[in-house]
Design a protein around this motif. Structure first.
Motif, PDB file in Angstrom:
ATOM      1  N   GLY A  35       0.805  -1.320   0.231  1.00 60.35           N
ATOM      2  CA  GLY A  35       0.490   0.394   0.230  1.00 60.35           C
ATOM      3  C   GLY A  35       0.549   1.612   0.173  1.00 60.35           C
ATOM      4  O   GLY A  35       2.270   1.088   0.201  1.00 60.35           O
ATOM      5  N   ALA A  36       0.637   2.363  -0.416  1.00 61.42           N
ATOM      6  CA  ALA A  36       0.662   3.597  -0.556  1.00 61.42           C
ATOM      7  C   ALA A  36      -0.107   5.036  -0.678  1.00 61.42           C
ATOM      8  O   ALA A  36       0.289   5.512  -1.133  1.00 61.42           O
ATOM      9  N   GLY A  37      -1.170   4.748   0.878  1.00 56.35           N
ATOM     10  CA  GLY A  37      -1.787   5.831   0.971  1.00 56.35           C
ATOM     11  C   GLY A  37      -1.857   5.923   2.657  1.00 56.35           C
ATOM     12  O   GLY A  37      -0.214   5.943   2.600  1.00 56.35           O
ATOM     13  N   GLY A  38      -3.008   7.018   3.190  1.00 52.12           N
ATOM     14  CA  GLY A  38      -2.283   7.784   3.943  1.00 52.12           C
ATOM     15  C   GLY A  38      -1.724   6.679   4.947  1.00 52.12           C
ATOM     16  O   GLY A  38       0.035   7.011   5.708  1.00 52.12           O
ATOM     17  N   ALA A  39      -2.183   5.827   5.125  1.00 52.52           N
ATOM     18  CA  ALA A  39      -1.680   4.583   6.544  1.00 52.52           C
ATOM     19  C   ALA A  39       0.191   4.368   5.963  1.00 52.52           C
ATOM     20  O   ALA A  39       1.087   4.975   6.789  1.00 52.52           O
ATOM     21  N   ALA A  40       0.561   3.575   5.140  1.00 53.44           N
ATOM     22  CA  ALA A  40       1.323   3.388   4.497  1.00 53.44           C
ATOM     23  C   ALA A  40       2.520   4.730   4.803  1.00 53.44           C
ATOM     24  O   ALA A  40       4.066   4.508   4.871  1.00 53.44           O
ATOM     25  N   ARG A  41       1.885   6.124   4.057  1.00 52.14           N
ATOM     26  CA  ARG A  41       3.066   7.456   4.264  1.00 52.14           C
ATOM     27  C   ARG A  41       3.677   7.542   5.204  1.00 52.14           C
ATOM     28  O   ARG A  41       4.553   8.036   5.676  1.00 52.14           O
ATOM     29  N   ALA A  42       2.477   7.480   6.432  1.00 51.56           N
ATOM     30  CA  ALA A  42       2.849   6.825   7.952  1.00 51.56           C
ATOM     31  C   ALA A  42       3.697   6.734   7.738  1.00 51.56           C
ATOM     32  O   ALA A  42       4.967   6.761   9.433  1.00 51.56           O
ATOM     33  N   ILE A  43       3.211   5.141   8.286  1.00 52.99           N
ATOM     34  CA  ILE A  43       4.263   4.124   8.447  1.00 52.99           C
ATOM     35  C   ILE A  43       5.806   4.544   7.920  1.00 52.99           C
ATOM     36  O   ILE A  43       6.675   4.052   8.521  1.00 52.99           O
ATOM     37  N   GLY A  44       5.785   4.672   6.562  1.00 51.26           N
ATOM     38  CA  GLY A  44       7.222   4.299   5.897  1.00 51.26           C
ATOM     39  C   GLY A  44       7.457   6.427   6.318  1.00 51.26           C
ATOM     40  O   GLY A  44       8.877   5.227   6.717  1.00 51.26           O
ATOM     41  N   VAL A  45       6.841   6.705   6.399  1.00 52.70           N
ATOM     42  CA  VAL A  45       7.779   8.007   7.203  1.00 52.70           C
ATOM     43  C   VAL A  45       8.707   7.867   8.386  1.00 52.70           C
ATOM     44  O   VAL A  45       9.501   7.977   8.804  1.00 52.70           O
ATOM     45  N   GLU A  46       7.601   7.425   9.361  1.00 48.17           N
ATOM     46  CA  GLU A  46       8.544   6.570  10.388  1.00 48.17           C
ATOM     47  C   GLU A  46       9.721   5.956  10.766  1.00 48.17           C
ATOM     48  O   GLU A  46      10.316   5.912  11.573  1.00 48.17           O
ATOM     49  N   LEU A  47       8.852   5.187   9.587  1.00 46.89           N
ATOM     50  CA  LEU A  47      10.217   4.044   9.500  1.00 46.89           C
ATOM     51  C   LEU A  47      11.347   4.290   9.088  1.00 46.89           C
ATOM     52  O   LEU A  47      12.541   4.439   9.439  1.00 46.89           O
ATOM     53  N   ALA A  48      11.443   5.062   7.719  1.00 44.46           N
ATOM     54  CA  ALA A  48      12.683   5.844   7.887  1.00 44.46           C
ATOM     55  C   ALA A  48      13.193   6.855   9.061  1.00 44.46           C
ATOM     56  O   ALA A  48      14.522   6.952   9.341  1.00 44.46           O
ATOM     57  N   ILE A  49      12.810   7.707   9.764  1.00 38.86           N
ATOM     58  CA  ILE A  49      13.803   8.477  10.093  1.00 38.86           C
ATOM     59  C   ILE A  49      13.615   7.759  11.458  1.00 38.86           C
ATOM     60  O   ILE A  49      14.210   8.331  11.641  1.00 38.86           O
ATOM     61  N   ALA A  50      13.323   6.797  12.258  1.00 38.63           N
ATOM     62  CA  ALA A  50      13.713   6.015  13.149  1.00 38.63           C
ATOM     63  C   ALA A  50      14.509   4.758  12.320  1.00 38.63           C
ATOM     64  O   ALA A  50      15.552   3.979  13.285  1.00 38.63           O
ATOM     65  N   GLY A  51      15.584   4.913  11.296  1.00 38.39           N
ATOM     66  CA  GLY A  51      16.977   4.074  10.469  1.00 38.39           C
ATOM     67  C   GLY A  51      16.849   3.184  10.506  1.00 38.39           C
ATOM     68  O   GLY A  51      17.712   2.301  10.588  1.00 38.39           O
TER      69      GLY A  51
END
Ligand code: NDP
Length: 285
Positions: free
Chosen positions: A132-148
């Motif tokens: 997925g790449a909707g709102g939930a996926a964007r939120a998860i993807g960004v937080e995962l990326a920020i967390a390393g």
């Protein structure tokens, strides 16, 4: 002793909003913590959003949740946006600090807390596959990326959306992301540490639906997560559990994102179990 008849107010703006159950977990939390706070479920039409946000200031409300269709539109009416919410491009929680309205996104943070507290998992350097790449996926993807997170594979049916999320992660964070177009029977790499269903597949009332992937790829050393809160145990998670994977459900994520909002508003640690039980009761019904 003088009496205090005043309640502190928070709530949710949405349209339609009547079936949003957040009030149940937040009011249970206020009661458990003896807080004289109220959570209001408020119908706001898209054309009235700016006036409604001004109303938060006018009535000294302490904060607000945003749900469909306001999460993106609201950004232009706020005084400050937190960096992660800015990257995600959506705000689901406002906090009012002395009249300054600050936009937050707690969806991905709720997911991260579920990974950390319920699975004892450290995301840094790990490999993730997000369906997925909707709102939930964007939120998860960004937080995962920020967390390393090490590498994030975004798998989506619609190419433009998936490519946009992968590009966002590559350009704005230190994580590496790749986009893969979702074909039926999608096969997950054996090096995957965490697989996340961040689509709406399986959400009530479509409870028998499951993402079209090759389930034989799920191994017992993987963590498999679903964002669907209702029902908490989807066919996707049941099949992952059968393969021996650790599973995390969307109810946990939903409770944690609410708990993070509760702490932002009240400054008090949220009674997570009380919130979980209150919401589980609703979804059982
Ligand atoms: P969006 O509409 O923004 O995105 C939906 C995503 O699902 C898109 O990537 C879409 O693909 C994909 N999708 C939907 N149906 C199919 C299908 N049949 N086959 C393949 N892909 C499909 O929704 P959100 O991201 O806002 O919400 C997704 C889910 O997350 C909802 O069920 C919501 O309840 C849940 N959620 C849970 C939270 C929690 O705390 N547990 C928090 C926020 C959301 P495409 O781009 O191709 O259309």
């Amino acid at each position: 002793m003088s009496e205090n008849y005043k309640d502190e107010l928070v709530g949710v703006f949405g349209h339609p909003v009547a079936e949003n159950p957040t009030i149940i977990m937040q009011e249970a939390a206020f009661e458990a913590k003896n807080l004289k706070w109220r959570y209001l479920t408020i119908e706001v039409m898209p054309e009235d959003l700016e006036t409604a946000v001004d109303g938060i200031r006018a009535m000294n409300m302490r904060g607000m949740n945003l749900t469909i269709p306001h999460k993106v539109e609201v950004l232009k009416y706020l005084d400050r946006i937190m960096p992660d919410a800015g990257l995600i491009g959506a705000v689901n929680t406002i906090r009012n600090e002395d009249g300054i309205l600050i936009g937050e996104n707690t969806d991905g943070k709720g997911f991260m807390r579920s990974l950390r507290d319920d699975a004892g998992f450290d995301s840094s350097g790990k490999e993730f596959v997000i369906l997925g790449a909707g709102g939930a996926a964007r939120a998860i993807g960004v937080e995962l990326a920020i967390a390393g997170a090490g590498r994030i594979t975004v798998v989506n049916r619609t190419e433009s959306r998936g490519e946009e999320l992968a590009r966002l992660i590559n350009e704005k964070t230190d994580a590496e992301a790749v986009f893969v177009k979702w074909e039926p029977g999608f096969s997950i790499s054996v090096s995957t540490d965490v697989l996340v269903n961040a689509t709406s597949i399986g959400l009530y009332p479509d409870v028998d639906a499951e993402p079209d992937i090759d389930y034989s790829c799920i191994k017992d050393n993987m963590i498999v997560c679903d964002v669907i809160p209702n029902p908490p145990y989807t066919p996707f998670l049941e099949r992952a559990a059968e393969a021996g994977a650790v599973t995390l459900n969307g109810l946990g994520m939903l409770v944690y994102q609410g708990a993070i909002g509760f702490k932002m508003w009240t400054g008090v640690d949220a009674p997570v179990e009380v919130m979980h039980d209150a919401l589980a009761e609703v979804f059982k019904g």
